[in-house]
Design a protein around this motif. Structure first.
Motif, PDB file in Angstrom:
ATOM      1  N   GLN A   1     -45.990  -3.746  33.796  1.00  0.00           N
ATOM      2  CA  GLN A   1     -46.880  -4.619  34.521  1.00  0.00           C
ATOM      3  C   GLN A   1     -47.193  -5.711  33.781  1.00  0.00           C
ATOM      4  O   GLN A   1     -48.398  -6.590  33.904  1.00  0.00           O
ATOM      5  CB  GLN A   1     -48.121  -3.948  35.171  1.00  0.00           C
ATOM      6  N   ASP A  50     -55.479 -13.638  28.839  1.00  0.00           N
ATOM      7  CA  ASP A  50     -54.987 -13.162  30.314  1.00  0.00           C
ATOM      8  C   ASP A  50     -55.275 -11.856  30.532  1.00  0.00           C
ATOM      9  O   ASP A  50     -55.667 -11.465  31.789  1.00  0.00           O
ATOM     10  CB  ASP A  50     -53.361 -13.729  30.495  1.00  0.00           C
ATOM     11  N   LEU A  51     -54.878 -11.018  29.601  1.00  0.00           N
ATOM     12  CA  LEU A  51     -55.102  -9.509  29.904  1.00  0.00           C
ATOM     13  C   LEU A  51     -55.491  -8.852  28.610  1.00  0.00           C
ATOM     14  O   LEU A  51     -55.158  -9.161  27.837  1.00  0.00           O
ATOM     15  CB  LEU A  51     -53.563  -8.996  30.355  1.00  0.00           C
ATOM     16  N   SER A  97     -61.758 -11.483  28.943  1.00  0.00           N
ATOM     17  CA  SER A  97     -60.487 -11.292  29.506  1.00  0.00           C
ATOM     18  C   SER A  97     -60.456 -11.387  30.962  1.00  0.00           C
ATOM     19  O   SER A  97     -61.373 -11.088  31.769  1.00  0.00           O
ATOM     20  CB  SER A  97     -59.873  -9.882  29.306  1.00  0.00           C
ATOM     21  N   ARG A  98     -59.422 -12.104  31.503  1.00  0.00           N
ATOM     22  CA  ARG A  98     -59.196 -12.381  32.719  1.00  0.00           C
ATOM     23  C   ARG A  98     -58.797 -11.097  33.786  1.00  0.00           C
ATOM     24  O   ARG A  98     -59.264 -11.132  34.788  1.00  0.00           O
ATOM     25  CB  ARG A  98     -58.056 -13.593  33.221  1.00  0.00           C
ATOM     26  N   LYS A  99     -58.090 -10.224  33.038  1.00  0.00           N
ATOM     27  CA  LYS A  99     -57.555  -9.132  33.849  1.00  0.00           C
ATOM     28  C   LYS A  99     -57.780  -8.044  32.740  1.00  0.00           C
ATOM     29  O   LYS A  99     -57.480  -8.124  31.622  1.00  0.00           O
ATOM     30  CB  LYS A  99     -56.334  -9.216  34.512  1.00  0.00           C
ATOM     31  N   THR A 100     -57.995  -6.588  33.188  1.00  0.00           N
ATOM     32  CA  THR A 100     -58.158  -5.736  32.210  1.00  0.00           C
ATOM     33  C   THR A 100     -57.346  -4.472  32.842  1.00  0.00           C
ATOM     34  O   THR A 100     -57.374  -4.083  34.033  1.00  0.00           O
ATOM     35  CB  THR A 100     -59.457  -5.183  32.062  1.00  0.00           C
ATOM     36  N   PHE A 101     -56.617  -3.888  31.848  1.00  0.00           N
ATOM     37  CA  PHE A 101     -55.923  -2.620  31.955  1.00  0.00           C
ATOM     38  C   PHE A 101     -56.707  -1.411  31.044  1.00  0.00           C
ATOM     39  O   PHE A 101     -57.103  -1.636  30.054  1.00  0.00           O
ATOM     40  CB  PHE A 101     -54.334  -2.687  31.693  1.00  0.00           C
ATOM     41  N   GLU A 139     -64.882  -2.209  36.451  1.00  0.00           N
ATOM     42  CA  GLU A 139     -64.720  -3.106  35.756  1.00  0.00           C
ATOM     43  C   GLU A 139     -63.238  -3.174  35.421  1.00  0.00           C
ATOM     44  O   GLU A 139     -62.697  -4.295  34.812  1.00  0.00           O
ATOM     45  CB  GLU A 139     -65.587  -3.456  34.490  1.00  0.00           C
ATOM     46  N   ASP A 188     -59.066  -3.452  36.246  1.00  0.00           N
ATOM     47  CA  ASP A 188     -58.092  -3.921  37.314  1.00  0.00           C
ATOM     48  C   ASP A 188     -57.325  -2.566  37.695  1.00  0.00           C
ATOM     49  O   ASP A 188     -57.050  -2.199  38.805  1.00  0.00           O
ATOM     50  CB  ASP A 188     -57.635  -5.127  37.091  1.00  0.00           C
ATOM     51  N   THR A 189     -56.572  -2.057  36.483  1.00  0.00           N
ATOM     52  CA  THR A 189     -55.740  -1.160  36.880  1.00  0.00           C
ATOM     53  C   THR A 189     -55.935   0.097  35.766  1.00  0.00           C
ATOM     54  O   THR A 189     -55.957  -0.233  34.415  1.00  0.00           O
ATOM     55  CB  THR A 189     -54.182  -1.548  36.706  1.00  0.00           C
ATOM     56  N   THR A 213     -60.025  -0.403  42.129  1.00  0.00           N
ATOM     57  CA  THR A 213     -59.414  -0.138  40.650  1.00  0.00           C
ATOM     58  C   THR A 213     -58.075   0.422  40.942  1.00  0.00           C
ATOM     59  O   THR A 213     -58.138   1.615  41.726  1.00  0.00           O
ATOM     60  CB  THR A 213     -60.229   0.603  40.060  1.00  0.00           C
TER      61      THR A 213
END
Length: 255
Positions: A88, A166-167, A199-203, A224, A226-227, A247
């Motif tokens: 991903q 970005d991530l 970070s704009r997106k977080t795993f 908080e 995303d995935t 989430t």
């Protein structure tokens, strides 16, 4: 087999798997359930294990288990989680990988990606990706924690503040049923919180052993994230919370 021989092997199994069960140990050693219960009681009284229903886990505490022990804990699960996570992660982005053996597994899984800028406070991640020409690597600097190659402290946090990636892919030392990500080192927690803000997106990558442990310092909530990539299905309560928080949860390997 005497208990002096069983005890070290039981501890070794607990370190590898995160948890041991009475039934599983009795079958493994060919002894009675009562014998294994006595073994686990002895190990718990010595502070080496913590009894739970049906078995035992590594004891909760204020210090993490050693890096080498963590590195060999659930390696297959971490590899599957990392593979699902990397699937991903698109090419042509900037991302952050923080301290931990799970994020190091993600670094290994990124070898086929192209045109990535990877910012990290993990010397092991930097070394894993050093031979990958498709990655530009930025190391934060900071105080080197020799036990696991982590860079922590104000310098690391201040460097991260210069980026907006970005991530972010992060790990944690423990995860409770309220959905809080936990860790042991306050300085590392500060760095992880800075990563999340930048970070704009977080795993999150965390194997099932993290559900059986606790740690004293809170990083953030799954709300908080995303995935969340793991190898163990969540409890109904925690799964419902993740759904309320939007989430996403990926259990690897997927069926």
């Amino acid at each position: 087999m005497s208990q002096t021989i069983r005890h070290p092997e039981i501890l070794d199994m607990a370190r590898r798997e995160g948890k041991v069960t009475v039934d599983g140990l009795a079958a493994h050693f060919g002894v009675t359930l009562q014998t294994i219960r006595r073994d686990l009681t002895d190990l718990a009284e010595a502070g080496q294990l913590e009894r739970v229903h049906g078995g035992a886990v590594l004891p909760s505490g204020t210090t993490n288990i050693g890096y080498e022990e963590r590195r060999v804990l659930n390696p297959d699960a971490k590899a599957e989680i990392a593979k699902a996570c990397a699937a991903q992660i698109p090419d042509n982005i900037s991302l952050f990988l923080n301290i931990g053996t799970s994020t190091e597994a993600v670094a290994h899984a990124l070898q086929g990606h192209r045109n990535l800028m990877v910012v990290t406070n993990n010397m092991n991640v930097a070394n894993i990706l050093a031979g990958h020409s498709g990655c530009e690597i930025v190391v934060t600097g900071g105080s080197l924690r020799r036990t696991d190659g982590g860079l922590i402290g104000n310098l690391a946090a201040n460097t991260i503040k210069q980026f907006k990636v970005d991530l972010a892919v992060i790990g944690c030392s423990a995860l409770d049923q309220e959905g809080d990500l936990l860790d042991f080192d306050i300085q590392e927690v500060d760095v992880s919180q800075t990563i999340l803000r930048q970070s704009r997106k977080t795993f999150l990558v965390a194997d099932g052993s993290k559900f059986t442990r606790t740690a004293p310092a809170r990083i953030a909530s799954l709300a908080e994230i995303d995935t969340f990539f793991t190898d163990t299905p969540l409890s109904e309560e925690l799964a419902a919370r993740c759904a309320d928080w939007d989430t996403d949860v990926v259990v690897a390997p997927s069926e």
